[in-house]
Design a protein around this motif. Structure first.
Motif, PDB file in Angstrom:
ATOM      1  N   GLY A   1       0.815  -1.174   0.130  1.00 40.41           N
ATOM      2  CA  GLY A   1      -0.062  -0.119  -0.111  1.00 40.41           C
ATOM      3  C   GLY A   1       0.813   1.233   0.033  1.00 40.41           C
ATOM      4  N   LEU A   2       0.150   2.376  -0.546  1.00 42.17           N
ATOM      5  CA  LEU A   2       1.059   3.539  -0.756  1.00 42.17           C
ATOM      6  C   LEU A   2       1.263   4.470   0.566  1.00 42.17           C
ATOM      7  CD1 LEU A   2       1.952   5.753  -2.422  1.00 42.17           C
ATOM      8  CD2 LEU A   2      -0.335   6.692  -2.704  1.00 42.17           C
ATOM      9  N   PHE A   3       0.254   4.165   1.446  1.00 43.02           N
ATOM     10  CA  PHE A   3       0.315   4.950   2.731  1.00 43.02           C
ATOM     11  C   PHE A   3       1.679   4.306   3.485  1.00 43.02           C
ATOM     12  CE2 PHE A   3      -0.937   5.480   7.255  1.00 43.02           C
ATOM     13  CZ  PHE A   3      -0.629   6.827   7.589  1.00 43.02           C
ATOM     14  N   ALA A   4       1.551   2.852   3.704  1.00 44.64           N
ATOM     15  CA  ALA A   4       2.727   2.579   4.461  1.00 44.64           C
ATOM     16  C   ALA A   4       4.310   2.533   3.694  1.00 44.64           C
ATOM     17  CB  ALA A   4       2.486   0.775   4.757  1.00 44.64           C
ATOM     18  N   ALA A   5       4.271   2.686   2.612  1.00 45.98           N
ATOM     19  CA  ALA A   5       5.203   2.769   1.562  1.00 45.98           C
ATOM     20  C   ALA A   5       5.938   4.200   1.972  1.00 45.98           C
ATOM     21  CB  ALA A   5       4.993   2.671   0.370  1.00 45.98           C
ATOM     22  N   GLN A   6       4.952   5.541   1.902  1.00 48.68           N
ATOM     23  CA  GLN A   6       5.399   6.814   2.030  1.00 48.68           C
ATOM     24  C   GLN A   6       6.004   6.784   3.389  1.00 48.68           C
ATOM     25  OE1 GLN A   6       2.606  10.019   0.754  1.00 48.68           O
ATOM     26  NE2 GLN A   6       1.230   8.330   0.661  1.00 48.68           N
ATOM     27  N   LEU A   7       5.376   6.206   4.514  1.00 49.49           N
ATOM     28  CA  LEU A   7       6.074   6.338   5.997  1.00 49.49           C
ATOM     29  C   LEU A   7       7.358   5.413   5.654  1.00 49.49           C
ATOM     30  CD1 LEU A   7       3.041   5.922   8.298  1.00 49.49           C
ATOM     31  CD2 LEU A   7       4.233   8.048   7.814  1.00 49.49           C
ATOM     32  N   ALA A   8       7.490   4.503   4.934  1.00 51.01           N
ATOM     33  CA  ALA A   8       8.754   3.713   5.157  1.00 51.01           C
ATOM     34  C   ALA A   8       9.823   4.600   4.351  1.00 51.01           C
ATOM     35  CB  ALA A   8       8.608   2.251   4.418  1.00 51.01           C
ATOM     36  N   ALA A   9       9.561   5.164   3.339  1.00 51.78           N
ATOM     37  CA  ALA A   9      10.643   6.068   2.756  1.00 51.78           C
ATOM     38  C   ALA A   9      10.932   6.936   3.731  1.00 51.78           C
ATOM     39  CB  ALA A   9       9.919   6.732   1.403  1.00 51.78           C
ATOM     40  N   ARG A  10      10.301   7.657   4.483  1.00 54.77           N
ATOM     41  CA  ARG A  10      10.736   8.623   5.519  1.00 54.77           C
ATOM     42  C   ARG A  10      11.646   8.342   6.713  1.00 54.77           C
ATOM     43  NH1 ARG A  10       7.891  13.871   4.671  1.00 54.77           N
ATOM     44  NH2 ARG A  10       6.360  13.574   2.968  1.00 54.77           N
ATOM     45  N   ALA A  11      11.723   6.834   6.925  1.00 49.30           N
ATOM     46  CA  ALA A  11      12.485   6.417   7.890  1.00 49.30           C
ATOM     47  C   ALA A  11      13.903   6.570   7.750  1.00 49.30           C
ATOM     48  CB  ALA A  11      12.179   4.850   7.621  1.00 49.30           C
ATOM     49  N   ALA A  12      14.815   6.307   8.718  1.00 49.52           N
ATOM     50  CA  ALA A  12      16.150   6.955   8.887  1.00 49.52           C
ATOM     51  C   ALA A  12      17.082   6.347   7.856  1.00 49.52           C
ATOM     52  CB  ALA A  12      16.711   6.616  10.354  1.00 49.52           C
ATOM     53  N   ALA A  13      16.516   5.010   7.468  1.00 47.95           N
ATOM     54  CA  ALA A  13      17.717   4.104   6.611  1.00 47.95           C
ATOM     55  C   ALA A  13      17.406   4.743   5.133  1.00 47.95           C
ATOM     56  CB  ALA A  13      17.209   2.713   6.604  1.00 47.95           C
TER      57      ALA A  13
ATOM     58  N   ALA B   1       2.292  -4.621   6.826  1.00 47.48           N
ATOM     59  CA  ALA B   1       2.368  -3.187   6.991  1.00 47.48           C
ATOM     60  C   ALA B   1       1.614  -2.931   8.433  1.00 47.48           C
ATOM     61  CB  ALA B   1       1.770  -3.005   5.824  1.00 47.48           C
ATOM     62  N   ARG B   2       0.589  -3.531   8.665  1.00 43.10           N
ATOM     63  CA  ARG B   2      -0.257  -3.350  10.088  1.00 43.10           C
ATOM     64  C   ARG B   2       1.021  -3.000  11.203  1.00 43.10           C
ATOM     65  NH1 ARG B   2      -5.848  -5.713  12.061  1.00 43.10           N
ATOM     66  NH2 ARG B   2      -5.848  -4.778  14.194  1.00 43.10           N
TER      67      ARG B   2
ATOM     68  N   LEU C   1      -5.636   2.588  16.897  1.00 44.48           N
ATOM     69  CA  LEU C   1      -6.994   2.667  16.111  1.00 44.48           C
ATOM     70  C   LEU C   1      -7.172   1.591  15.272  1.00 44.48           C
ATOM     71  CD1 LEU C   1      -8.779   4.548  14.646  1.00 44.48           C
ATOM     72  CD2 LEU C   1      -6.941   5.610  13.090  1.00 44.48           C
ATOM     73  N   ALA C   2      -6.214   0.756  14.943  1.00 45.83           N
ATOM     74  CA  ALA C   2      -6.519  -0.682  14.055  1.00 45.83           C
ATOM     75  C   ALA C   2      -7.321  -1.480  14.902  1.00 45.83           C
ATOM     76  CB  ALA C   2      -5.075  -1.013  13.451  1.00 45.83           C
ATOM     77  N   ARG C   3      -6.992  -1.541  16.478  1.00 41.46           N
ATOM     78  CA  ARG C   3      -7.726  -2.470  17.300  1.00 41.46           C
ATOM     79  C   ARG C   3      -9.323  -2.037  17.328  1.00 41.46           C
ATOM     80  NH1 ARG C   3      -2.324  -2.570  19.606  1.00 41.46           N
ATOM     81  NH2 ARG C   3      -3.034  -0.903  20.681  1.00 41.46           N
TER      82      ARG C   3
ATOM     83  N   ARG D   1      -4.672  -0.200   9.361  1.00 39.34           N
ATOM     84  CA  ARG D   1      -4.627  -1.700   9.299  1.00 39.34           C
ATOM     85  C   ARG D   1      -3.791  -2.185   8.072  1.00 39.34           C
ATOM     86  NH1 ARG D   1     -10.573  -2.233   8.122  1.00 39.34           N
ATOM     87  NH2 ARG D   1     -10.001  -4.458   7.541  1.00 39.34           N
ATOM     88  N   GLY D   2      -3.246  -1.136   7.469  1.00 35.48           N
ATOM     89  CA  GLY D   2      -2.145  -1.552   6.175  1.00 35.48           C
ATOM     90  C   GLY D   2      -3.030  -1.780   5.040  1.00 35.48           C
ATOM     91  N   LEU D   3      -4.246  -1.073   4.753  1.00 32.34           N
ATOM     92  CA  LEU D   3      -4.965  -1.248   3.504  1.00 32.34           C
ATOM     93  C   LEU D   3      -5.047  -0.110   2.612  1.00 32.34           C
ATOM     94  CD1 LEU D   3      -8.134  -3.144   5.232  1.00 32.34           C
ATOM     95  CD2 LEU D   3      -6.051  -4.191   4.251  1.00 32.34           C
ATOM     96  N   ASP D   4      -5.473  -0.423   1.605  1.00 28.97           N
ATOM     97  CA  ASP D   4      -5.829   0.645   0.792  1.00 28.97           C
ATOM     98  C   ASP D   4      -6.707   1.693   1.038  1.00 28.97           C
ATOM     99  OD1 ASP D   4      -3.820   0.340  -1.201  1.00 28.97           O
ATOM    100  OD2 ASP D   4      -5.253  -1.205  -2.265  1.00 28.97           O
ATOM    101  N   PRO D   5      -6.655   3.050   1.058  1.00 29.01           N
ATOM    102  CA  PRO D   5      -7.923   3.671   1.853  1.00 29.01           C
ATOM    103  C   PRO D   5      -9.309   3.383   1.084  1.00 29.01           C
ATOM    104  CG  PRO D   5      -6.516   5.141   0.406  1.00 29.01           C
ATOM    105  CD  PRO D   5      -5.787   3.759   0.543  1.00 29.01           C
ATOM    106  N   ARG D   6      -9.379   3.108   0.031  1.00 26.76           N
ATOM    107  CA  ARG D   6     -10.634   2.706  -0.429  1.00 26.76           C
ATOM    108  C   ARG D   6     -10.510   1.690  -1.337  1.00 26.76           C
ATOM    109  NH1 ARG D   6      -9.802   8.259  -0.568  1.00 26.76           N
ATOM    110  NH2 ARG D   6     -11.395   9.518   0.327  1.00 26.76           N
ATOM    111  N   PRO D   7     -11.426   0.755  -1.569  1.00 27.08           N
ATOM    112  CA  PRO D   7     -11.330  -0.419  -2.243  1.00 27.08           C
ATOM    113  C   PRO D   7     -11.711  -0.120  -3.756  1.00 27.08           C
ATOM    114  CG  PRO D   7     -13.264  -0.807  -0.556  1.00 27.08           C
ATOM    115  CD  PRO D   7     -12.741   0.475  -0.393  1.00 27.08           C
ATOM    116  N   LEU D   8     -10.688  -0.505  -4.587  1.00 27.46           N
ATOM    117  CA  LEU D   8     -10.808  -0.326  -5.931  1.00 27.46           C
ATOM    118  C   LEU D   8     -12.018  -0.917  -6.815  1.00 27.46           C
ATOM    119  CD1 LEU D   8      -7.093  -1.149  -7.308  1.00 27.46           C
ATOM    120  CD2 LEU D   8      -8.085   1.127  -6.294  1.00 27.46           C
TER     121      LEU D   8
END
Length: 470
Positions: free
Chosen positions: A90-102, A112-113, A152-154, A176-183
């Protein structure tokens, strides 16, 4: 990308890119997108400074996700741009991963969750949720004991939707690591693209951007009639000499007509349609086409009780019309910013531009003037004279000690007024780490006999009027 199973997304993020985005940023980021396109097809531009690709196919070709990210980073850095990359479901988790320190952060498939769980709920403000609801929700959640995305996910999804509506449901899916809206599983067979020609060719970007908003409204109307909305759109422009330029733009908060026009502006800035024509420079624009590329089911939207959505749309139309005639910077809007003085606490940005100000207002600003905030701020401080009861100029020492209580004031060569009340001084040492820009000043609040209240400052032995309280 396929619609079955988790979609692996790679996000390339340039941390040193200017914010908020502007045409110059779009022009320079075109070079980064071209470098990524040399390795992977179908690059989605999120905004000038970040782009995304589907990672599954290219990763197989390059020998794995980490190897793919390494190749892209090597190419972008070789082009002279610092960047980081993140890969996740998913895009959201990938954006946060890109902003990590590494430099490269790979979140394993299906995790992702767990990766998102420690993040504070405040990161949802950057997730392209409906802005008004998003800000209220992320402020309220911590007060309800929901501090992280894991909290929030719980929650049951029904509770998030019942309390916060559609934005709550989207936020719960993101946590929960899902896309914001089902395609939309079965996109319509009808051609939903819209386009317009320019005769004579448009030599400047502004008329094209103005037309883009009308085209986007037509596109949205066609989608809405089928119960659909668009989160990714392809912008295609063709110049009079036959050159074609196409880009995919993603915006999971749903691409409004104004958002589409903004992205057309960034794309044209990257393609450099303005200015004199030469061999490497396309001529005027003869065709603009918008194609909805990624569709989701529309949930509708709640209009304001007093029709504020209609009023906002009228303002946007008028602003874009003026910008088309006078240029992008001709219409600006104030945005709260950080700073110590009143003139620094608001900045003007071109209408339609988004992003955070260069000086965020929520950071600590030692020496900031106390509330209430003055109503009238002088763009350029007015010279003033302040004397004591004997008529001698009032001075302030380096230890913020007054030579005598202020008794009279004259602003900008005006008449002398008796000072009936005053407060201060509040010393501030600003930008001391930059010798050329460093300054020391002491601020005062003064009330004069005519009932006016002033914000004054002493710098280098000279008095200035910065603002007036009404």
């Amino acid at each position: 990308m396929t619609t079955t199973g988790p979609v692996r997304v790679l996000v390339v993020w340039c941390p040193e890119w200017p914010a908020p985005p502007d045409p110059d940023a779009g022009r320079a980021f075109e070079r980064v997108v071209s470098l990524v396109e040399d390795l992977c097809p179908k690059v989605e531009v999120l905004w000038p400074g970040a782009c995304a690709i589907g990672a599954r196919g290219p990763a197989r070709y390059f020998g794995g996700e980490e190897a793919l990210a390494g190749k892209i980073i090597e190419a972008v850095i070789g082009g002279g741009f610092a960047c980081q990359a993140g890969i996740a479901d998913g895009l959201f988790a990938a954006q946060l991963a890109a902003r990590a320190a590494a430099p490269v952060t790979v979140v394993p498939p299906g995790q992702a969750r767990e990766f998102l769980a420690p993040y504070p709920v405040g990161v949802l403000d950057g997730a392209d949720l409906p802005r008004l609801d998003s800000e209220g929700m992320t402020e309220l959640l911590p007060r309800l004991g929901i501090v992280t995305l894991g909290d929030l996910a719980r929650l049951p999804a029904s509770q998030a939707v019942n309390r916060f509506g559609v934005p709550g449901g989207i936020a719960h899916r993101l946590a929960r690591g899902l896309d914001p809206r089902p395609l939309a599983a079965r996109p319509p067979s009808a051609d939903l693209s819209v386009g317009t020609g320019f005769d004579p060719p448009a030599p400047l970007a502004e008329p094209v951007v103005f037309a883009a908003k009308s085209l986007a409204e037509r596109m949205h109307a066609g989608l809405a009639a089928r119960g659909l909305a668009c989160v990714r759109v392809q912008v295609q422009v063709i110049s009079e000499d036959g050159q074609e330029h196409a880009r995919l733009w993603r915006h999971d908060g749903l691409l409004s007509a104004l958002a589409v026009a903004e992205r057309v502006r960034w794309q044209l800035a990257g393609w450099r349609p303005d200015g004199p024509k030469d061999e490497a420079h396309p001529g005027g624009i003869v065709l603009l086409r918008l194609t909805p590329d990624l569709l989701v089911h529309a949930h509708g939207r709640q209009l304001g009780l007093w029709g504020d959505a209609v009023v906002s749309d009228r303002v946007a139309r008028a602003a874009l019309r003026v910008q088309a005639m006078l240029g992008h910077g001709a219409v600006t809007r104030p945005v709260p910013a950080g700073g110590r003085g009143p003139a620094e606490q608001a900045t003007l940005v071109p209408f339609g531009d988004t992003g955070d100000p260069e000086r965020p207002p929520d950071r600590p600003w030692p020496g900031r003037i106390p509330v209430p905030v003055p109503a009238t701020v002088c763009q350029d401080p007015l010279p003033a004279r302040v004397t004591d009861a004997a008529g001698a100029p009032v001075t302030v020492t380096g230890r913020a000690r007054l030579s005598a209580p202020p008794a009279r004031m004259s602003a900008s060569g005006g008449p002398w007024l008796a000072i009936t009340a005053w407060a201060g001084p509040w010393p501030a040492a600003e930008r001391w780490w930059r010798p050329q820009a460093a300054r020391r000043r002491a601020r005062f609040q003064l009330v004069t006999e005519d009932g006016a209240a002033w914000l004054a400052a002493v710098q280098d032995g000279r008095w200035q009027i910065e603002a007036r309280y009404d």
